[in-house]
Design an enzyme around this catalytic site. Structure first.
Site, mmCIF file in Angstrom:
data_model
loop_
_atom_site.group_PDB
_atom_site.id
_atom_site.type_symbol
_atom_site.label_atom_id
_atom_site.label_comp_id
_atom_site.label_asym_id
_atom_site.label_seq_id
_atom_site.Cartn_x
_atom_site.Cartn_y
_atom_site.Cartn_z
ATOM 1 N N TYR A 179 0.812 -1.216 0.000
ATOM 2 C CA TYR A 179 0.000 0.000 0.000
ATOM 3 C C TYR A 179 0.849 1.271 0.000
ATOM 4 O O TYR A 179 0.322 2.374 -0.137
ATOM 5 C CB TYR A 179 -0.935 0.005 1.217
ATOM 6 C CG TYR A 179 -2.361 -0.294 0.847
ATOM 7 C CD1 TYR A 179 -2.755 -1.589 0.533
ATOM 8 C CD2 TYR A 179 -3.316 0.717 0.788
ATOM 9 C CE1 TYR A 179 -4.058 -1.872 0.184
ATOM 10 C CE2 TYR A 179 -4.620 0.445 0.438
ATOM 11 C CZ TYR A 179 -4.994 -0.847 0.139
ATOM 12 O OH TYR A 179 -6.283 -1.122 -0.215
ATOM 13 N N LYS B 92 2.570 -14.478 4.556
ATOM 14 C CA LYS B 92 3.060 -15.282 3.437
ATOM 15 C C LYS B 92 4.589 -15.318 3.545
ATOM 16 O O LYS B 92 5.320 -15.024 2.593
ATOM 17 C CB LYS B 92 2.589 -14.654 2.112
ATOM 18 C CG LYS B 92 2.728 -15.531 0.898
ATOM 19 C CD LYS B 92 1.696 -16.638 0.814
ATOM 20 C CE LYS B 92 2.000 -17.557 -0.355
ATOM 21 N NZ LYS B 92 1.158 -18.749 -0.414
ATOM 22 N N ASP C 177 -3.070 -18.063 2.495
ATOM 23 C CA ASP C 177 -3.960 -18.776 1.573
ATOM 24 C C ASP C 177 -4.750 -19.858 2.305
ATOM 25 O O ASP C 177 -5.977 -19.951 2.189
ATOM 26 C CB ASP C 177 -3.199 -19.332 0.358
ATOM 27 C CG ASP C 177 -1.848 -19.921 0.705
ATOM 28 O OD1 ASP C 177 -1.466 -19.883 1.885
ATOM 29 O OD2 ASP C 177 -1.163 -20.434 -0.200
ATOM 30 N N ASP D 208 -6.719 -5.335 3.897
ATOM 31 C CA ASP D 208 -7.717 -4.773 2.995
ATOM 32 C C ASP D 208 -8.572 -5.892 2.414
ATOM 33 O O ASP D 208 -9.806 -5.846 2.446
ATOM 34 C CB ASP D 208 -6.993 -4.007 1.875
ATOM 35 C CG ASP D 208 -7.951 -3.456 0.840
ATOM 36 O OD1 ASP D 208 -8.859 -2.706 1.226
ATOM 37 O OD2 ASP D 208 -7.796 -3.779 -0.353
ATOM 38 N N ASP E 117 -12.847 -7.396 3.508
ATOM 39 C CA ASP E 117 -14.013 -7.619 2.647
ATOM 40 C C ASP E 117 -14.453 -9.083 2.706
ATOM 41 O O ASP E 117 -15.649 -9.385 2.701
ATOM 42 C CB ASP E 117 -13.708 -7.212 1.195
ATOM 43 C CG ASP E 117 -13.780 -5.691 0.992
ATOM 44 O OD1 ASP E 117 -13.514 -4.952 1.956
ATOM 45 O OD2 ASP E 117 -14.109 -5.242 -0.128
HETATM 46 P P1 ATP Z 1 -12.661 0.500 -2.473
HETATM 47 O O1 ATP Z 1 -11.734 0.138 -3.561
HETATM 48 O O2 ATP Z 1 -12.860 1.964 -2.311
HETATM 49 O O3 ATP Z 1 -12.433 -0.247 -1.189
HETATM 50 P P2 ATP Z 1 -14.521 -1.454 -3.256
HETATM 51 O O4 ATP Z 1 -13.958 -1.933 -4.527
HETATM 52 O O5 ATP Z 1 -14.323 -2.290 -2.024
HETATM 53 O O6 ATP Z 1 -14.082 0.042 -2.963
HETATM 54 P P3 ATP Z 1 -17.106 -0.629 -2.649
HETATM 55 O O7 ATP Z 1 -17.409 0.699 -3.184
HETATM 56 O O8 ATP Z 1 -16.790 -0.742 -1.212
HETATM 57 O O9 ATP Z 1 -16.010 -1.257 -3.544
HETATM 58 O O10 ATP Z 1 -18.341 -1.574 -2.855
HETATM 59 C C1 ATP Z 1 -18.434 -2.696 -3.725
HETATM 60 C C2 ATP Z 1 -19.917 -2.900 -3.995
HETATM 61 O O11 ATP Z 1 -20.592 -3.280 -2.792
HETATM 62 C C3 ATP Z 1 -20.565 -1.609 -4.423
HETATM 63 O O12 ATP Z 1 -20.435 -1.454 -5.776
HETATM 64 C C4 ATP Z 1 -21.974 -1.741 -3.933
HETATM 65 O O13 ATP Z 1 -22.780 -2.380 -4.879
HETATM 66 C C5 ATP Z 1 -21.826 -2.595 -2.692
HETATM 67 N N1 ATP Z 1 -21.831 -1.764 -1.472
HETATM 68 C C6 ATP Z 1 -20.757 -1.244 -0.836
HETATM 69 N N2 ATP Z 1 -21.137 -0.520 0.220
HETATM 70 C C7 ATP Z 1 -22.484 -0.578 0.277
HETATM 71 C C8 ATP Z 1 -23.466 -0.025 1.144
HETATM 72 N N3 ATP Z 1 -23.148 0.745 2.199
HETATM 73 N N4 ATP Z 1 -24.776 -0.283 0.879
HETATM 74 C C9 ATP Z 1 -25.117 -1.053 -0.151
HETATM 75 N N5 ATP Z 1 -24.248 -1.608 -1.022
HETATM 76 C C10 ATP Z 1 -22.933 -1.377 -0.806
#
Ligand code: ATP
Length: 340
Positions: free
Chosen positions: A125, A172, A206, A230, A234
């Protein structure tokens, strides 16, 4: 007692969900006075010359606490992440992302209760990339002994403070023997010297991912470097209902920024359907942080009331679309407020 906090609504769905969180806090009587600042594309649109205005950084330095919406980061080019720049500038080295199952949000597992602790200032990062010759790019992974030691100490301190039992380090180090090797050696050293009462384990990332999706209930606090944190944040969000329900805090010695794990979600921005729960949960973390800093039990009680209200709303079927419901951002916000 009244407290001042900085509010940075951010981009995309940021302003919608930040407004919702502020409405819920106000309805609960949380004694917060907001100083509104800009960052990201929103800052440029407001006439600022920089994506991260100095005034915003100075306000957070002064008031020490901020609630922040996501700032858009372009993919594969364009400007660098404003979210990352803020964390680095303010040296908010420890990200804390609690991931817990919510009653009313049905997922494969009912009893997930994990906290992801992410090193926030270095690793890949650092974004140091070079095209050394046409078609050959290098990306530098930065690891310093000092940062590895302090995030390890941070994670174990957190575990002790929150009465957690185990810290699992994901790494890793079989491939990145120097950087990840140093990360685990530091974690081991900190554990052995100061925190032997906390159970400790090291897992190659992994295999750890596989175990996490097979049985997340065996995990407690997860400690990892920036990029892994990060990605894993998710992944963990997916275990409990998605990005709409996972809050976060970026903590340093002199300031704290509370923000949801999700990004600016441009695909749903402006439609009024974003889930405001993740930023509301982040705001609750902020209230708890302030209450602990100032020994303010009334504020802690306010935070608990908000948490009870959204928990009850979910149990009673009030959900936005990302959770399989049909409520708009505003309808869900009112559902929470009516249950305070
Ligand atoms: P970043 O790269 O900024 O971390 P990301 O790639 O993780 O972003 P996000 O914008 O967090 O992408 O969200 C991915 C998808 O999840 C979005 O396109 C949306 O459809 C869904 N999403 C994220 N947050 C929400 C929320 N608060 N409410 C509803 N849907 C959401």
């Amino acid at each position: 007692m009244k407290y001042t906090a900085v509010l940075v609504p951010g981009d995309g769905i940021g302003p919608e969900v930040a407004t919702a969180a502020c409405e819920i806090l106000a309805a609960a009587g949380a004694p917060i006075e907001w100083i509104q600042c800009t960052a990201g594309v929103a800052a440029l649109e407001a006439g600022e010359k920089q994506l991260l205005p100095l005034a915003t950084i100075e306000a957070i330095r002064k008031h020490r606490v901020a609630l922040k919406g996501p700032c858009t980061t372009p993919v594969g080019g364009g400007f660098s992440s404003v979210n990352v720049a803020m964390r680095k500038t303010l040296d908010l080295y420890g990200a804390v992302r609690p991931v817990r199952s919510l009653n009313g949000v049905k997922t494969r597992f009912d009893d997930v209760d994990i906290v992801v602790v992410r090193e926030n200032t270095e690793g890949l990062y650092a974004g140091i990339e070079n095209e050394i010759t046409k078609g050959v790019v290098t990306s530098l992974k930065v690891a310093t002994h000092a940062a590895c030691m302090r995030i390890a100490d941070f994670a174990f301190r957190y575990a002790v403070h929150r009465k957690r039992k185990k810290v699992s380090v994901f790494h890793k180090a079989n491939i990145m023997k120097l950087s990840d090797g140093m990360f685990i050696r530091c974690a081991r050293e900190v554990h052995d010297e100061k925190y032997q009462a906390i159970e400790y384990e090291e897992l190659i990332i992994d295999a750890a991912c596989m175990r996490l999706v097979q049985d997340p209930t065996r995990f407690d606090v997860l400690l990892m470097e920036n990029l892994y944190g990060d990605v894993l944040s998710d992944l963990c969000a997916g275990l409990v209902g998605g990005l709409g329900v996972v809050p976060g805090a970026n903590l340093g010695e002199n300031a704290a920024i509370f923000e949801a794990v999700h990004g600016s979600a441009p695909d749903i921005a402006g439609k009024g359907i974003a889930n405001p729960l993740a930023i509301t949960m982040s705001a609750v973390m902020m209230l708890n942080y302030i209450s602990e800093t100032h020994s303010d039990t009334a504020l802690a009680a306010t935070a608990s009331r908000i948490r009870a209200a959204y928990d009850r709303a979910l149990v009673e079927g009030c959900k936005t679309r990302d959770l399989g419901g049909s409520l708009s951002t505003k309808e869900f916000t009112h559902a929470v407020i009516s249950r305070l």
